[in-house]
Design an enzyme around this catalytic site. Structure first.
Site, PDB file in Angstrom:
ATOM      1  N   LEU A 176       0.856  -1.185   0.000  1.00 26.88           N
ATOM      2  CA  LEU A 176       0.000   0.000   0.000  1.00 26.88           C
ATOM      3  C   LEU A 176       0.893   1.236   0.000  1.00 26.88           C
ATOM      4  CD1 LEU A 176      -2.763  -0.899   2.640  1.00 26.88           C
ATOM      5  CD2 LEU A 176      -3.029  -0.780   0.161  1.00 26.88           C
ATOM      6  N   ASP A 177       0.564   2.233  -0.820  1.00 29.50           N
ATOM      7  CA  ASP A 177       1.312   3.483  -0.843  1.00 29.50           C
ATOM      8  C   ASP A 177       1.217   4.177   0.516  1.00 29.50           C
ATOM      9  OD1 ASP A 177       1.984   3.063  -3.467  1.00 29.50           O
ATOM     10  OD2 ASP A 177       0.431   4.381  -4.290  1.00 29.50           O
ATOM     11  N   PRO A 178       2.173   5.056   0.837  1.00 27.69           N
ATOM     12  CA  PRO A 178       2.137   5.749   2.132  1.00 27.69           C
ATOM     13  C   PRO A 178       0.818   6.454   2.434  1.00 27.69           C
ATOM     14  CG  PRO A 178       4.267   6.078   1.105  1.00 27.69           C
ATOM     15  CD  PRO A 178       3.421   5.351   0.094  1.00 27.69           C
ATOM     16  N   VAL A 201      -2.127   5.640   1.527  1.00 30.34           N
ATOM     17  CA  VAL A 201      -3.263   4.709   1.507  1.00 30.34           C
ATOM     18  C   VAL A 201      -3.305   3.937   2.826  1.00 30.34           C
ATOM     19  CG1 VAL A 201      -4.330   2.761   0.306  1.00 30.34           C
ATOM     20  CG2 VAL A 201      -3.078   4.515  -0.986  1.00 30.34           C
TER      21      VAL A 201
END
Length: 325
Positions: free
Chosen positions: A70-72, A74
């Site tokens: 997961l991106d930061p 998200v």
């Protein structure tokens, strides 16, 4: 959980021997080595950073990994695997995913037109990974199973999206905006499901720290056993083949499962399907692929029932019994 009701057919009746442990009854350090955490990742840190934070909280000396980055910015469902459970990383990461996010359109678009665009982006789509992606930026096909418009307020549209693993939601939202001719971007995103795991299964970093501190200070293992699940939870949805103790060691060395080693099996197994190979105590030995269907496995006296896709169990838990397997 692990003890959910399965429709099982018995091929040969055997009682488990003295080897191994029922997953929930593993000694605590062995339990950690076979642990799975369904983390509610907060916004801000990267998936790698929260994984390292879990490792530090637990003072865990072994391998720790995460499944499905997961991106930061998200938040949401992020499976974390400990020790032996890291062997399941690729398998868990391959689950389909579900998200709730906000699409911001840079121009005004009628709702009917937006809904039409969402229909256009349901099904197989072409995507190229973003420039900052860690993978090669080659064009690939990903499947969008559904896009549901939950609410709209001006140019902000809340969507629920169910997609194949490896689908970039930020790119999907951008492409929808381009298709509509006004441009679009993702304003926020939360993963609400990763395969069989949902938000209801999640624990927070604070939950993990509280459980660990409780165990170290008082010796009470109850909290740590709640926030950390046995790795077998990751295969609770798979059809299963339960094998004799005498067959376990050979499977941990990568040998195929012979029919004579089967004690019981899930009904409805199809040839070519993925199956979980289990001990009589409910421990996951390996992920396998069925080489026979259910009826053939149940009736056959000889032959190979399943091949090994990935060995999970360490080799030293069950002794070799080559001549009796």
């Amino acid at each position: 959980m692990i003890d959910e009701v399965e429709e099982i057919a018995v091929k040969s009746a055997y009682e488990p021997g003295p080897y191994g442990y029922r997953p929930q009854e593993r000694p605590i350090f062995l339990y950690l080595d076979h642990g799975l955490i369904i983390l509610d990742k907060p916004k801000g840190p990267s998936s790698h950073e929260v994984t390292e934070r879990v490792k530090r909280i637990l003072e865990y000396p072994g391998k720790v990994g995460h499944c499905g980055t997961l991106d930061p910015k998200v938040s949401g469902v992020l499976p974390i695997v400990l020790g032996n459970a890291t062997k399941l990383s690729k398998f868990i990461s391959g689950y389909d995913k579900e998200y709730v996010g906000t699409l911001y359109l840079h121009g005004d678009v009628p709702i009917d037109e937006l809904k039409g665009a969402l229909d256009k982006f349901t099904g197989p789509i072409f995507q190229r990974p973003p420039v900052k992606s860690a993978v090669k930026r080659s064009l690939r096909v990903r499947r969008v199973y559904s896009i549901e418009l939950l609410s709209s307020e001006g140019r902000f549209h809340k969507l629920r999206v169910r997609v194949e693993s490896g689908t970039y939601i930020r790119k999907l939202f951008f492409d929808i905006g381009e298709f509509l001719g006004v441009g679009g971007s993702m304003r926020d995103l939360r993963r609400i499901r990763s395969g069989i795991f949902t938000e209801k299964d999640c624990v927070t970093l604070e939950d993990i720290k509280d459980a660990y501190d409780s165990w170290r200070e008082s010796g009470d293992e109850s909290k740590i056993r709640k926030v950390i699940l046995p790795l077998e939870e990751a295969v609770r949805h798979l059809p299963k083949i339960y094998v004799k103790d005498s067959a376990v060691a050979s499977l941990t060395h990568g040998a195929s499962l012979k029919v004579k080693g089967i004690c019981s099996l899930s009904r409805g197994i199809k040839k070519g399907s993925i199956v979980a190979l289990m001990t009589l105590k409910g421990e996951l030995i390996a992920i396998g692929r069925a080489l026979m269907d259910f009826d053939e496995m149940l009736s056959a006296d000889s032959g190979v029932a399943a091949s090994i896709e990935r060995v999970i169990m360490p080799r030293d838990l069950y002794p070799p019994m080559w001549k009796t397997g």
